[in-house]
Design an enzyme around this catalytic site. Structure first.
Site, PDB file in Angstrom:
ATOM      1  N   ASP A  28      17.129 -24.641 -21.923  1.00 28.62           N
ATOM      2  CA  ASP A  28      15.720 -24.391 -22.217  1.00 28.62           C
ATOM      3  C   ASP A  28      15.043 -23.470 -21.203  1.00 28.62           C
ATOM      4  O   ASP A  28      14.129 -22.733 -21.560  1.00 28.62           O
ATOM      5  CB  ASP A  28      14.964 -25.725 -22.259  1.00 28.62           C
ATOM      6  CG  ASP A  28      15.464 -26.614 -23.380  1.00 28.62           C
ATOM      7  OD1 ASP A  28      15.119 -26.355 -24.539  1.00 28.62           O
ATOM      8  OD2 ASP A  28      16.224 -27.559 -23.093  1.00 28.62           O
ATOM      9  N   HIS A  56       5.884 -17.486 -13.242  1.00 31.12           N
ATOM     10  CA  HIS A  56       5.358 -17.727 -11.895  1.00 31.12           C
ATOM     11  C   HIS A  56       4.954 -19.178 -11.660  1.00 31.12           C
ATOM     12  O   HIS A  56       4.812 -19.595 -10.513  1.00 31.12           O
ATOM     13  CB  HIS A  56       4.183 -16.791 -11.617  1.00 31.12           C
ATOM     14  CG  HIS A  56       4.588 -15.359 -11.532  1.00 31.12           C
ATOM     15  ND1 HIS A  56       4.735 -14.688 -10.342  1.00 31.12           N
ATOM     16  CD2 HIS A  56       4.915 -14.467 -12.494  1.00 31.12           C
ATOM     17  CE1 HIS A  56       5.139 -13.441 -10.585  1.00 31.12           C
ATOM     18  NE2 HIS A  56       5.252 -13.291 -11.879  1.00 31.12           N
ATOM     19  N   HIS A 123      -3.971  -7.540 -14.115  1.00 33.45           N
ATOM     20  CA  HIS A 123      -2.712  -7.814 -14.809  1.00 33.45           C
ATOM     21  C   HIS A 123      -3.109  -8.139 -16.248  1.00 33.45           C
ATOM     22  O   HIS A 123      -4.247  -7.875 -16.654  1.00 33.45           O
ATOM     23  CB  HIS A 123      -1.996  -8.969 -14.097  1.00 33.45           C
ATOM     24  CG  HIS A 123      -0.637  -9.306 -14.625  1.00 33.45           C
ATOM     25  ND1 HIS A 123       0.266  -8.349 -15.024  1.00 33.45           N
ATOM     26  CD2 HIS A 123      -0.020 -10.520 -14.841  1.00 33.45           C
ATOM     27  CE1 HIS A 123       1.359  -8.947 -15.442  1.00 33.45           C
ATOM     28  NE2 HIS A 123       1.203 -10.259 -15.351  1.00 33.45           N
ATOM     29  N   ASP A 177       6.168  -5.319  -7.230  1.00 32.32           N
ATOM     30  CA  ASP A 177       6.572  -5.363  -8.637  1.00 32.32           C
ATOM     31  C   ASP A 177       7.209  -4.018  -8.999  1.00 32.32           C
ATOM     32  O   ASP A 177       6.710  -2.956  -8.618  1.00 32.32           O
ATOM     33  CB  ASP A 177       5.302  -5.604  -9.467  1.00 32.32           C
ATOM     34  CG  ASP A 177       5.503  -5.579 -10.969  1.00 32.32           C
ATOM     35  OD1 ASP A 177       6.656  -5.569 -11.432  1.00 32.32           O
ATOM     36  OD2 ASP A 177       4.483  -5.577 -11.684  1.00 32.32           O
ATOM     37  N   HIS A 347       0.189  -3.984 -27.978  1.00 30.76           N
ATOM     38  CA  HIS A 347       0.449  -4.580 -26.675  1.00 30.76           C
ATOM     39  C   HIS A 347       0.497  -3.490 -25.615  1.00 30.76           C
ATOM     40  O   HIS A 347       1.012  -2.397 -25.867  1.00 30.76           O
ATOM     41  CB  HIS A 347       1.780  -5.333 -26.686  1.00 30.76           C
ATOM     42  CG  HIS A 347       2.185  -5.894 -25.350  1.00 30.76           C
ATOM     43  ND1 HIS A 347       1.561  -6.976 -24.795  1.00 30.76           N
ATOM     44  CD2 HIS A 347       3.143  -5.498 -24.466  1.00 30.76           C
ATOM     45  CE1 HIS A 347       2.129  -7.248 -23.618  1.00 30.76           C
ATOM     46  NE2 HIS A 347       3.079  -6.362 -23.391  1.00 30.76           N
ATOM     47  N   GLY A 350       1.413  -5.471 -18.552  1.00 30.00           N
ATOM     48  CA  GLY A 350       0.597  -5.847 -17.401  1.00 30.00           C
ATOM     49  C   GLY A 350       1.159  -5.328 -16.093  1.00 30.00           C
ATOM     50  O   GLY A 350       0.659  -5.667 -15.022  1.00 30.00           O
ATOM     51  N   HIS A 351       2.208  -4.479 -16.194  1.00 31.50           N
ATOM     52  CA  HIS A 351       2.895  -4.002 -14.986  1.00 31.50           C
ATOM     53  C   HIS A 351       2.630  -2.525 -14.737  1.00 31.50           C
ATOM     54  O   HIS A 351       2.438  -1.738 -15.672  1.00 31.50           O
ATOM     55  CB  HIS A 351       4.399  -4.234 -15.127  1.00 31.50           C
ATOM     56  CG  HIS A 351       4.768  -5.684 -15.279  1.00 31.50           C
ATOM     57  ND1 HIS A 351       5.028  -6.499 -14.211  1.00 31.50           N
ATOM     58  CD2 HIS A 351       4.899  -6.455 -16.388  1.00 31.50           C
ATOM     59  CE1 HIS A 351       5.317  -7.711 -14.649  1.00 31.50           C
ATOM     60  NE2 HIS A 351       5.248  -7.712 -15.968  1.00 31.50           N
ATOM     61  N   HIS A 373      11.059  -8.359  -8.524  1.00 30.00           N
ATOM     62  CA  HIS A 373      10.669  -8.558  -9.925  1.00 30.00           C
ATOM     63  C   HIS A 373      11.176  -7.430 -10.825  1.00 30.00           C
ATOM     64  O   HIS A 373      10.422  -6.762 -11.514  1.00 30.00           O
ATOM     65  CB  HIS A 373       9.143  -8.681 -10.041  1.00 30.00           C
ATOM     66  CG  HIS A 373       8.690  -9.410 -11.280  1.00 30.00           C
ATOM     67  ND1 HIS A 373       9.539  -9.727 -12.316  1.00 30.00           N
ATOM     68  CD2 HIS A 373       7.483  -9.868 -11.648  1.00 30.00           C
ATOM     69  CE1 HIS A 373       8.879 -10.359 -13.256  1.00 30.00           C
ATOM     70  NE2 HIS A 373       7.624 -10.466 -12.881  1.00 30.00           N
ATOM     71  N   ASP A 426      17.938 -28.493 -19.021  1.00 28.43           N
ATOM     72  CA  ASP A 426      18.404 -28.931 -20.344  1.00 28.43           C
ATOM     73  C   ASP A 426      17.486 -30.064 -20.780  1.00 28.43           C
ATOM     74  O   ASP A 426      17.588 -31.193 -20.302  1.00 28.43           O
ATOM     75  CB  ASP A 426      19.858 -29.405 -20.239  1.00 28.43           C
ATOM     76  CG  ASP A 426      20.445 -29.771 -21.596  1.00 28.43           C
ATOM     77  OD1 ASP A 426      19.728 -29.656 -22.603  1.00 28.43           O
ATOM     78  OD2 ASP A 426      21.612 -30.179 -21.644  1.00 28.43           O
TER      79      ASP A 426
END
Length: 536
Positions: A28, A56, A123, A177, A347, A350-351, A373, A426
């Site tokens: 997961d 984060h 961001h 970043d 879209h 945000g980077h 990142h 999991d």
């Protein structure tokens, strides 16, 4: 997660999780190994959060129990990020493990010999902060995820003045970043998405479904603005989306007019052309609302001819196939689907793009830069970019997972590695109330492994062969008929599902849940469930 250590003081910067890779079926979430912290708990001063995105903060419910001996652990971040964290920890019954400390941009907090300063950056989520750590050796700056958005939809532009002053005072190292270092120019403003959403809602004949990340409060705000303009009501769907919207309203980040944001049940009673639904699942996540709608298996929401589905995100690498299948199934149900390949305005990232990455270097004027990142190619490209600003190659250090960088006022040196790696989460059942097992290389098969093999018709979704369960290393109480019972229960579940093209992620999740629960009822053990789905 980044660990900063000086003398007897340790700070953790962020505490995220990441989506599993395609080959990690049955898993997961992936979180970092925090053995180094567990062995030095008396020196842990706080966890500092840059912003409220899952990569984060998503690891907190699984990492906090490992360091619970130091509870309550101070966690600092913006009110929005802490609001999201509090909701997560409430679900997992872990609120007693933390001491949540909200901070505002510009605040400085002292932790022994270290001092943390929070600096506002833009961001795709409000109230993101870069974090400067001031130490006796010098100042290091973690940019967080950032861009220089001159016209953000929510909040103020990046605090360039403070970044410039930091640069004048002297920055030892910049941890930057690098996700969009391959992209020339600057990243477009969030205003682009608002304009696109406005146009979609204005021209739609039926209901509008907007899929985005649950933490992307600015996209909910955009939907509210556009819906009000064209006489529609808004509802959110998906537990995490509903929870985050409540947090944002309680804290004042969302402040819709009375009656504009309504419960889902009320919205579904309205004419389709009068409603906008903001839901989770923009990455094709199997358990999220959009994938279930696309598969025809959502208990309340259906799409039909005349409806519009807008995916306000681009696929994260590794999720392309699941997103494509979701889009295909929405088209099959008669919806008009708008996604990034068709309209780039659905879209914006945000980077920071290349020009903005250079701008950050120019503002801070660091002695050293460390690209974070991103993938390895991003680090290589960032080194080239840093050299274009006048830095030398030996001023750029590539970090490794578990790698130690030791700074003096004038040097940086790689000092080996600490115990590190990935821990696989999991989960069986609902968040908070479900069973969670953390698996690493050593214990991954302690309770055994069950491989579930299924063959389905790609076009119709009809079961062709299986399910067949093959196991190794199971506990004795699962040897006598338990696999056959789980197999029969899974077959009944699969035969009840809707027909149509296979929603692969959803099928894998249903298989894991059904088999896992059946075996857990028999023995209270949690073997690793590995679904293998073949389409013909």
């Amino acid at each position: 997660m980044t660990l900063v250590e000086y003398g007897n003081d340790i700070l953790l910067l962020d505490c995220g999780g990441k989506f599993p890779e395609e080959e990690q079926r049955g898993i997961d979430l992936v979180i970092p190994d925090v053995t180094y912290v567990v062995e030095r708990l008396s020196r842990l001063r706080a966890i500092l959060i840059t912003h409220g995105h899952e990569d984060h903060i998503g690891g907190l419910p699984y990492i906090l129990p490992q360091i619970a001996a130091a509870a309550p652990i101070p966690v600092y971040g913006s009110p929005l990020a802490l609001g999201f964290i509090e909701g997560k920890l409430y679900e997992h019954r872990q609120t007693d493990l933390v001491d949540l400390q909200p901070v505002r941009p510009g605040e400085r907090v002292t932790f022994g010999s270290l001092e943390a300063e929070f600096i506002h950056v833009t961001h795709s989520i409000p109230d993101t902060n870069a974090i400067a750590i001031h130490s006796p050796v010098g100042t290091i700056v973690d940019t967080a995820d950032f861009k220089f958005d001159p016209t953000p939809v929510m909040g103020e532009p990046t605090d360039e003045a403070r970044l410039r002053r930091l640069g004048r005072d002297g920055v030892l190292a910049l941890f930057s970043d690098t996700v969009r270092v391959e992209v020339d120019g600057s990243t477009p403003s969030e205003r682009v998405v608002l304009d696109t959403m406005d146009d979609v809602i204005r021209t739609a004949r039926g209901q509008v479904i907007i899929a985005t990340f649950a933490s992307n409060i600015s996209r909910i705000d955009m939907a509210l603005k556009a819906a009000e303009k064209y006489g529609r009501k808004v509802a959110v769907a998906g537990r995490s989306m509903e929870q985050n919207a409540r947090v944002a309203m309680d804290l004042g980040y969302l402040d819709p007019p009375e009656g504009l944001l309504i419960p889902l049940e009320e919205a579904l009673k309205m004419p389709r052309e009068r409603r906008v639904l903001v839901i989770t699942g923009s990455q094709g996540e199997a358990a999220a609302a959009l994938a279930r709608i696309a598969a025809g298996e959502h208990p309340r929401i259906r799409v039909t001819t005349g409806d519009v589905a807008l995916l306000s995100a681009t696929p994260i690498p590794g999720n392309e196939e699941t997103v494509s299948r979701t889009i295909d199934n929405l088209f099959r149900r008669g919806a008009k689907v708008i996604y990034s390949t068709r309209d780039r305005g659905v879209h914006v990232s945000g980077h920071a793009g290349r020009d903005e990455l250079k701008k950050m270097i120019d503002l801070l004027k660091p002695k050293f830069v460390i690209p974070i990142h991103g993938e390895f190619r991003h680090m290589v490209l960032y080194r080239e970019l840093a050299m274009e600003t006048g830095m030398k190659a030996d001023q750029v250090m590539f970090p490794e997972i578990g790698g130690v960088l030791e700074f003096t006022p004038t040097t940086v040196t790689a000092k080996g590695r600490i115990k590190s790696g990935s821990i696989l989460v999991d989960r069986l059942g609902d968040r908070g109330t479900g069973q969670v097992t953390l698996r690493n290389r050593e214990n991954i098969a302690d309770d055994g492994v069950v491989v579930v093999t299924i063959v389905v018709d790609r076009e119709t979704g009809k079961l062709i062969a299986g399910p067949d369960l093959v196991a190794k290393g199971l506990k004795p109480e699962l040897q006598n008929g338990a696999l056959k019972e789980a197999e029969q229960e899974l077959r009944r579940t699969l035969e009840r599902r809707s027909r149509g093209e296979v929603q692969l992620g959803h099928l894998i999740t249903r298989s894991k849940e059904t088999v896992g629960k059946a075996l857990y009822r028999r023995s209270k053990s949690r073997p690793m469930i590995l679904p293998v789905v073949t389409e013909l």
